[in-house]
Design a protein around this motif. Sequence first.
Motif, short mmCIF file in Angstrom:
data_model
loop_
_atom_site.label_atom_id
_atom_site.label_comp_id
_atom_site.label_asym_id
_atom_site.label_seq_id
_atom_site.Cartn_x
_atom_site.Cartn_y
_atom_site.Cartn_z
N UNK A 54 -34.47 2.52 -30.22
CA UNK A 54 -35.41 1.52 -30.67
C UNK A 54 -34.98 0.69 -31.87
N UNK A 55 -33.86 1.03 -32.49
CA UNK A 55 -33.39 0.26 -33.64
C UNK A 55 -32.98 -1.13 -33.17
N UNK A 56 -33.50 -2.15 -33.85
CA UNK A 56 -33.25 -3.53 -33.43
C UNK A 56 -32.51 -4.32 -34.51
N UNK A 57 -31.77 -5.32 -34.07
CA UNK A 57 -31.00 -6.18 -34.96
C UNK A 57 -31.22 -7.62 -34.52
N UNK A 58 -31.38 -8.53 -35.50
CA UNK A 58 -31.67 -9.93 -35.17
C UNK A 58 -30.73 -10.89 -35.90
N UNK A 59 -30.48 -12.01 -35.28
CA UNK A 59 -29.82 -13.10 -35.97
C UNK A 59 -30.78 -13.66 -37.01
N UNK A 60 -30.24 -14.12 -38.13
CA UNK A 60 -31.10 -14.65 -39.18
C UNK A 60 -31.96 -15.81 -38.71
N UNK A 61 -31.41 -16.60 -37.81
CA UNK A 61 -32.11 -17.80 -37.36
C UNK A 61 -33.36 -17.52 -36.54
N UNK A 62 -33.51 -16.28 -36.05
CA UNK A 62 -34.67 -15.97 -35.21
C UNK A 62 -35.59 -14.93 -35.83
N UNK A 63 -35.21 -14.39 -36.96
CA UNK A 63 -36.05 -13.37 -37.61
C UNK A 63 -37.44 -13.93 -37.89
N UNK A 64 -38.45 -13.13 -37.57
CA UNK A 64 -39.83 -13.55 -37.79
C UNK A 64 -40.41 -14.38 -36.65
N UNK A 65 -39.56 -14.82 -35.72
CA UNK A 65 -40.05 -15.61 -34.59
C UNK A 65 -39.83 -14.90 -33.25
N UNK A 66 -38.73 -14.18 -33.13
CA UNK A 66 -38.40 -13.48 -31.89
C UNK A 66 -38.58 -11.98 -32.08
#
Length: 114
Positions: A54-66
Amino acid sequence: VQLQASGGGLVQPGGSLRLSCAASGRIFRANVMGWYRQAPGKQRELVASIVSNGFANYAESVKGRFAVSRDNAKNTVYLQMNSLKPEDTAAYYCKFSHRGIDYWGQGTLVTVSS
């Protein structure tokens, strides 16, 4: 391992879409599933990934939106995309990795335009 992605389409700026990608075949429980995207003339880039725990990683450009999530029982990964921007327009590809091997799904096109 085969991957089947779905959910792309045309959406207005500020709108939402949900992508799905189902993996089938011989699948080991320790794996990583994720989404990448490639816009015309640009390199493929990571959008989000999620490990089997369940650990997730996001690109900075999509954090908070995706938001990326997964259903281990169905071997399916989801990408909920909110507050979409024109710069999110790209072909989105799902990726499945286990035992050092990567598998790619076919791209699904997301177009954000008014």
